[in-house]
Structure formats: C-alpha cells, structure tokens
Design a protein around this motif. Structure first.
Motif, short mmCIF file in Angstrom:
data_model
loop_
_atom_site.label_atom_id
_atom_site.label_comp_id
_atom_site.label_asym_id
_atom_site.label_seq_id
_atom_site.Cartn_x
_atom_site.Cartn_y
_atom_site.Cartn_z
N PRO A 56 35.79 46.87 62.00
CA PRO A 56 37.26 46.53 61.97
C PRO A 56 37.48 45.50 60.72
CG PRO A 56 36.53 46.43 64.24
CD PRO A 56 35.19 46.77 63.08
N THR A 57 36.68 44.76 60.40
CA THR A 57 36.83 43.78 59.43
C THR A 57 37.16 44.49 58.16
OG1 THR A 57 34.98 42.39 60.47
CG2 THR A 57 35.71 41.83 57.99
N VAL A 58 36.62 45.58 57.82
CA VAL A 58 36.97 46.43 56.67
C VAL A 58 38.24 46.61 56.65
CG1 VAL A 58 36.28 48.54 55.31
CG2 VAL A 58 34.43 47.13 56.38
N LEU A 59 38.83 47.55 57.83
CA LEU A 59 40.09 48.16 57.72
C LEU A 59 41.21 46.96 57.55
CD1 LEU A 59 39.38 50.91 60.43
CD2 LEU A 59 39.77 51.12 58.02
N SER A 60 40.84 45.92 58.51
CA SER A 60 42.06 44.77 58.57
C SER A 60 42.19 44.27 57.13
CB SER A 60 41.63 43.83 59.59
OG SER A 60 40.28 42.98 59.32
N ASN A 61 41.27 44.34 56.27
CA ASN A 61 41.30 43.68 54.91
C ASN A 61 41.70 44.72 53.79
OD1 ASN A 61 40.30 40.59 54.72
ND2 ASN A 61 38.93 41.80 56.51
N CYS A 62 41.77 45.73 54.15
CA CYS A 62 42.33 46.84 53.43
C CYS A 62 43.96 47.07 53.25
CB CYS A 62 41.66 48.11 53.69
SG CYS A 62 39.78 48.21 53.32
N ASN A 63 44.47 46.92 52.06
CA ASN A 63 45.80 46.97 51.83
C ASN A 63 46.14 48.45 51.23
OD1 ASN A 63 46.13 44.14 51.92
ND2 ASN A 63 46.45 44.03 49.86
N ASN A 64 45.39 49.29 51.14
CA ASN A 64 45.36 50.78 50.89
C ASN A 64 44.52 51.65 51.80
OD1 ASN A 64 47.22 50.69 48.23
ND2 ASN A 64 45.66 49.12 48.06
N THR A 104 53.15 53.95 41.92
CA THR A 104 53.30 52.63 42.46
C THR A 104 52.69 51.71 41.38
OG1 THR A 104 51.00 52.80 43.23
CG2 THR A 104 52.92 53.29 44.86
N PRO A 105 52.99 50.66 41.46
CA PRO A 105 52.47 49.32 40.47
C PRO A 105 51.08 49.30 40.86
CG PRO A 105 54.56 48.67 41.69
CD PRO A 105 53.97 49.85 42.34
N TYR A 106 50.46 48.81 39.53
CA TYR A 106 48.99 48.63 39.59
C TYR A 106 48.66 47.49 40.54
CZ TYR A 106 48.16 51.52 35.37
OH TYR A 106 48.12 52.82 34.68
N SER A 107 49.64 46.66 40.90
CA SER A 107 49.43 45.43 41.73
C SER A 107 49.09 46.01 43.05
CB SER A 107 50.58 44.53 41.73
OG SER A 107 51.81 45.24 42.10
N TYR A 108 49.28 47.24 43.43
CA TYR A 108 49.03 47.72 44.84
C TYR A 108 47.47 47.63 44.94
CZ TYR A 108 53.85 48.95 46.14
OH TYR A 108 55.15 48.84 46.13
N ARG A 109 46.81 48.04 43.97
CA ARG A 109 45.29 48.01 44.17
C ARG A 109 44.85 46.65 44.25
NH1 ARG A 109 44.32 52.90 46.47
NH2 ARG A 109 45.39 54.58 45.25
N GLU A 110 45.25 45.61 43.80
CA GLU A 110 44.72 44.45 43.96
C GLU A 110 44.10 43.95 45.38
OE1 GLU A 110 47.57 41.39 42.88
OE2 GLU A 110 47.83 42.35 40.68
N GLY A 111 44.55 44.81 46.29
CA GLY A 111 44.03 44.54 47.73
C GLY A 111 42.97 45.63 47.91
N HIS A 112 42.13 45.51 48.88
CA HIS A 112 41.06 46.61 48.99
C HIS A 112 41.67 47.86 49.43
CE1 HIS A 112 38.36 43.02 48.32
NE2 HIS A 112 38.41 42.64 49.49
N SER A 113 40.62 49.02 49.27
CA SER A 113 41.16 50.33 49.44
C SER A 113 40.10 50.98 50.43
CB SER A 113 41.25 51.16 48.34
OG SER A 113 42.35 50.54 47.63
N GLY A 156 41.84 38.67 46.76
CA GLY A 156 42.50 38.13 45.58
C GLY A 156 41.38 37.86 44.40
N GLY A 157 41.69 36.97 43.51
CA GLY A 157 40.44 36.86 42.38
C GLY A 157 40.31 37.89 41.40
N GLY A 158 41.31 38.75 41.41
CA GLY A 158 41.30 39.98 40.39
C GLY A 158 40.19 41.06 40.70
N MET A 159 39.64 40.88 41.75
CA MET A 159 38.57 41.95 42.09
C MET A 159 38.76 42.78 43.33
SD MET A 159 34.38 41.70 42.22
CE MET A 159 33.35 42.92 42.45
N SER A 160 38.90 44.06 43.25
CA SER A 160 39.11 44.74 44.43
C SER A 160 37.94 45.80 44.73
CB SER A 160 40.47 45.69 44.33
OG SER A 160 40.58 46.44 45.33
N ILE A 161 37.61 46.08 46.12
CA ILE A 161 36.57 46.94 46.57
C ILE A 161 37.35 48.29 47.04
CG2 ILE A 161 34.50 47.22 47.97
CD1 ILE A 161 34.28 44.50 48.17
N ASP A 162 36.95 49.51 46.73
CA ASP A 162 37.31 50.66 47.22
C ASP A 162 36.04 51.34 47.67
OD1 ASP A 162 38.16 53.34 47.40
OD2 ASP A 162 39.29 53.35 45.73
#
Length: 616
Positions: free
Chosen positions: A423-431, A157-166, A407-413
């Motif tokens: 639920p706030t954590v899960l709803s804001n995670c793209n991965n 997958t592209p690196y851009s997929y990780r721009e959202g939280h995991s 956004g902002g170029g920072m992601s939390i995993d």
C-alpha cells in the motif's frame, strides 16, 4: 455586427447567470488586452479579437439600439452548457479558457456560444457512440502525449504530472512494457538522466536501442560491469547521517532482524571513523570490510551477528568484483546519464541491494541539498518490479524509498503483474495505470483509483489489450480510459552497440578483497546448535542452572528453579538470557490432559562445553 450580452457573476459554480446587459467600454478594453496577450496563437480567437477591436473603435458612434440580446431560452441553454462543460472539463485548453474568461467577464459572443455548444455536443455524441462507464477527459494542455481517449481525441498532459511516482499494474501481455516505453520516449527530451531497469525480463532493452536510434547516448550496465559501493557517502550528505540510512537500507535488503540493524549501524560508524570518513576522508570502506569487521566482533549479540554474516556471505560471493571499489560510480554523475540496467541474471536480494543503493544514494543527496518541488530531472523506470514492491515480499528497501523520494526532481515508475502491491507504493503514486487483469489485480487498484462496480465489471470483461484505465492526481481526479499507441522498435539491435558509454569516463577506485574474507568459517543458515560457541562466560549461578537442565532433560522449567536453589524470577531471567546467547533452547510440550503446555529446556552444545570446561 456581432451580438453581445453582458451578465453578472453568481456564486454557483463561479459561473454567470445570464441577464440582459449592454457592453461598456471598460469590458471591451479588458477583452482587447486579454486577447492580445494570451491568445494570439489561436486563429479563431484572433479573428474575434480583430472584430472586437473594430467594435471598440466604432462603439462610441453607435447607439445601444444596435446591441441585441439573446432570448431567455438561449441564455438558459448557455448556462446549462457551461455547467456541462465545467463538469466534464471541456474548457481546459487555451481557447476554452478564453471562452470561459469572456463569459465570466460579461461578454457573450455568437462565436463563443457556437464554440461552447460544439464542444458540449461533440462530447455528448462521443459518450453516446461509445457507451462505457468512464468519463471522457479533455487533457490537451501539455506536451506529454499519453494516448487517445475513447472518442479518438489525443490526451496531452504537462510534464509536471510525472514529478510524482507512477505505478502500472496488469496481467502478462496487457501492454505494460509498451506503455513504459511510450512514457520513457515522451519524457526523454526534458530529462537530465534516465534509468531504465530490467528486473525480470529484458523487454526494456529494445527501448534503450530505440533511444539510441533517436540520437540519445545510452550506457548499458549489467552485474558484470557494475561499479558501486553501497557504503560510499553521496555528495552533500553527512557521513554520520548516511551511516544510519545505509544500515537501515541493508537491514531491509537482507531481511535482517531489528537487532542486526543496530549492529550494522555501530559497525559502519566505527569503519567510517577508522577510515577517516568522519573527518572528511573519501577512502570509503567496502561491504567486504564490513563483513570482516562484524565477523571479528565476538562480543556482539550472537544471533544478530550470525544473521548479518549469513545474509551477506552469498551476496558478496555472487557480486564479487562489482562491490570491490572504494569509489564506485557517483550517483550525482549517474543522475545526469541515460543508463539501461540489466539485473535479470542476479538474485532477488542482489537486485534489491543494488537498486536500493542507487536510489538511496541519489535521494539522500537531493534531500541534503534541500531540493523540493523542483522540475523533473531524473526518471527511474523499473519494469516487472513485482519481486521488490510485492507486499508479501520481505525486502522493503525500494518500498521505503517511495516515502522519501517525493519531490526533489526524481520520480520512480514501476510496473508489475503481482496483485499484492504494498500500500505504501500506491499511496505515494500520483499516476496510476491498470491494464487487462484478473480479480486480484483489480482489487489491489480499485480502492486507490476510486472504481465503482460498473467500471470494475468493464475492466474484467471488456478492457482491450493496449488500453488502460488511468488516474492522475491533478485536475481530473476521475479514472479514464486511454489507448497507448504501439511503439515501433528498431529491427536491428546489435549487442555490439551496447557499452558503458559515458560511464567509462567516470572516476572509480578499485580495491582488493581483504584476505580476512574467509567465508569457509561461516555456514549459511547456521543455527546456534552447530555454530562456534559464543564468547560468553557463564556465572556460577548460570552454570548451576545449566547443570540442573542437563540432569533433568524432561522436567518443566517451572520446577527447575527449586532444584537450582534460586528464585523463580531469577530462574526466568537466567533462562531467557542463556536462550538469547545460544546456550539453551526452549520447547513447548503438551504434557497433561488439561490442555496446557509446559516449557522444557534443552542444553545446547555451547552449554555442554562450558560445563565440561568448568569440571576441568
């Protein structure tokens, strides 16, 4: 010569309904341009390109009789194959996109049809040989290698997929830490900064050594050599705005009541003013000075002040010198560094305070710069973060950062074994990633991942260690299976290689702990009955009410106002105010057979002292 058939577009699925049509010069010219600019690197397409060029050169000398058409049965089969390929995302790579473009633009070639059928047949065979309730995705257009699917094909997958939280959830031993290490090593080449944070166990330490063996410079930080100041205003951020943000952060980290947040906010603003921070100064106050300032404000709300002091005292005693810096490490500088943080030896509240201070400082700085939807620059991987993201845990500091850190170029995993994730954590995670787990963990993820009953049963009884169910918020929205390869870590990991590295050169300014910081006066978990009396002067009416309470210790509060010769409304207001200020305490007592309870008021030591002083 290759056989061609052109067709016209149809709205259904944006595909082409097969019809007989002869190729024209414009179609061949379009194909030459498209192939020469987009697929030179694809060997097979390049061969097709050469033949199309040759065909174009000879086209004007050939009659339409040389162009043959497919049978109706073959045309229908092609259309069905395209539908199947679209449904299962089999044309997502460069060559597949060229096949689709050719078919969409009225050009059907034997090679294209053969390749289309091969992809469809391979996918059907893989699904038949590996019967399971998950679709087989084709992710092969990016540089991040996620693992292999059930058919053995690599998933990219592209690196851009990780721009959202995991978020990764699974039982102990399911392979979460190995998966986290795999993600970190895959993303490291494109990152400016990487924060690896161990909260519970030191499993990610070997990942830091692996990165060092790959040539990356990694700094090792623990509670002893940490250098931060939570009150230090980050770059680009307005001091007044940060005072509000940090007061809310401390309130969540210390689990304080809302009234305490107001006290923290106004006290921090006053400290910023006295230290010249509001005028652009950089001589920042510390948490020790915040503690002393709140301790000296006698006229503040009593319970709010005591709750802040009770919460801050053990943390200041525990962290000590790590917090005694006017200038700690600049988060902007940390964001460009690879750092391994070991917070396994500190309390849960201290972990929440430190992690939240690091993230909040960098987040607010990026927001102040107006950064939004920029490429991934900083990746914060927090292993075993259950004590922080657990919905039942009172510390909401990191959870709140998930809201503002999009956004902002920072992601939390984050990875965890707990089932009650906020639920706030899960709803804001793209991965989302789910490993071997029990029914509670499965229930926490099932809704967010869109799992059906058959898939849930497979996860509970058949999912293997090292294999995960993943879902991404890009293109393919269905959950799929992926097997993450086992990371080979260095055999020799010497602690002598662990140092601050690049962080040693960051400018810091230590300061002394103020002598007024005398925690012997403050008793942890103290209550109004055994604490020092609040600085509050009782009025004549309030004194009279206290005398009535002392003289009638078992009488219901509904009868006290008559004895005190005041109205019931005034008595209620006085009672509530004196309870809030720590002079009285209310008790609910069952004193009749009708099932109704009465409120009995108790006079505390501050009220007794006030009455004694009044008698003198």
């Amino acid at each position: 010569m290759r056989q061609f058939v052109n067709s016209t577009d149809t709205p259904a699925h944006h595909l082409i309904a097969p019809e007989q049509y002869a190729p024209d010069t414009a179609s061949l010219k379009w194909l030459m341009v498209k192939l020469s600019t987009s697929a030179k690197s694809v060997m097979k397409i390049s061969h097709a390109h050469a033949e199309y060029v040759l065909l174009h050169e000879q086209f004007s000398h050939r009659s339409l009789s040389t162009v043959t058409t497919m049978s109706k049965r073959n045309k229908n089969s092609v259309f069905e194959a395209r539908l199947y390929a679209h449904e299962h995302y089999l044309l997502g790579d460069v060559e597949g996109q060229m096949i689709e473009e050719c078919l969409k633009n009225k050009i059907e070639d034997k090679y294209l049809i053969k390749e289309l059928f091969k992809r469809v047949d391979d996918h059907k065979k893989a699904s038949a040989l590996h019967p399971m309730p998950f679709k087989i995705p084709i992710f092969n257009r990016g540089k991040e290698f996620r693992g292999v699917n059930t058919s053995g094909s690599e998933i990219h997958t592209p690196y851009s997929y990780r721009e959202g939280h995991s978020c990764s959830l699974g039982a102990t031993g399911s392979g979460k830490s190995n998966a986290s290490s795999h993600r970190v090593t895959q993303l490291a080449p494109v990152l400016d900064g990487l924060w690896i944070i161990d909260v519970l166990k030191k499993e990610m330490r070997k990942t830091a050594h692996l990165l060092m063996s790959l040539g990356y410079q990694v700094s090792f930080v623990n509670a002893e050599n940490l250098t931060i100041n939570p009150l230090q205003v980050p770059r680009y951020k307005n001091a007044k705005g940060y005072a509000l943000a940090v007061s809310e952060s401390l309130t969540h980290a210390f689990n304080l009541p809302q009234r305490a947040q107001k006290l923290l906010h106004i006290t921090i603003l006053r400290l910023y003013k006295s230290f010249g921070i509001l005028d652009g100064g950089t001589n920042f106050p510390t948490l020790f000075e915040l503690f002393v300032a709140i301790k000296q404000v006698k006229k503040s709300h009593y319970q709010a002040r005591m709750s802040v002091l009770d919460a801050m005292e053990p943390i200041l005693e525990e962290m000590g010198s790590a917090l005694s810096f006017r200038h700690g490490w600049d988060s902007h500088e940390l964001a460009g560094t690879f750092v391994y943080f070991d917070f396994t030896e500190v309390s849960t509240v201290a972990k929440s305070l430190i992690i939240n201070s690091l993230l909040l400082s960098e987040f607010t700085s990026r927001v102040a710069q107006g950064l939004s939807n920029v490429p991934l620059q900083l990746y914060a991987c927090i292993d075993e973060a259950g004590s922080i993201i657990d919905a039942s845990h009172p510390n909401k500091s990191l959870i709140n950062n998930f809201n503002i850190a999009r956004g902002g170029g920072m992601s939390i995993d984050v990875s965890s074994t707990v089932a009650s994730i906020d639920p706030t954590v899960l709803s804001n995670c793209n991965n989302l990633q789910l490993g071997c787990s029990g029914a509670r963990e499965l229930s926490a993820m099932s809704r967010e991942m869109g799992l059906n009953a058959e898939q849930e049963d497979y996860i509970l009884h058949k999912l293997q260690i090292g294999t995960f169910v993943e879902k991404v918020s890009k293109e393919w929205r269905y959950p799929y299976l992926v097997k993450v390869p086992l990371i080979q870590f260095p055999e020799n990991m010497s602690s002598g290689d662990e140092g601050l590295g690049a962080l040693e050169h960051l400018p810091v300014e230590p300061t002394l702990i103020p002598p007024e910081f005398d925690t012997s006066v403050i008793t942890v978990n103290s209550s109004p009955s055994d604490a020092s009396p609040p600085e509050y002067s009782l009025s004549e009416v309030e004194l009279r009410y206290c005398k009535v309470v002392v003289a009638n210790p078992t009488l219901s509060s509904s009868k006290l106002f008559k004895i005190a010769r005041i109205s019931s409304k005034q008595a209620l207001s006085i009672r509530k105010r004196l309870v809030q200020e720590g002079f009285l305490r209310e008790h609910s007592v069952q004193n009749n057979s009708r099932g109704r309870s009465s409120i009995v008021v108790e006079a505390l030591q501050p009220a007794l002292d006030a009455l004694a002083k009044d008698r003198k």
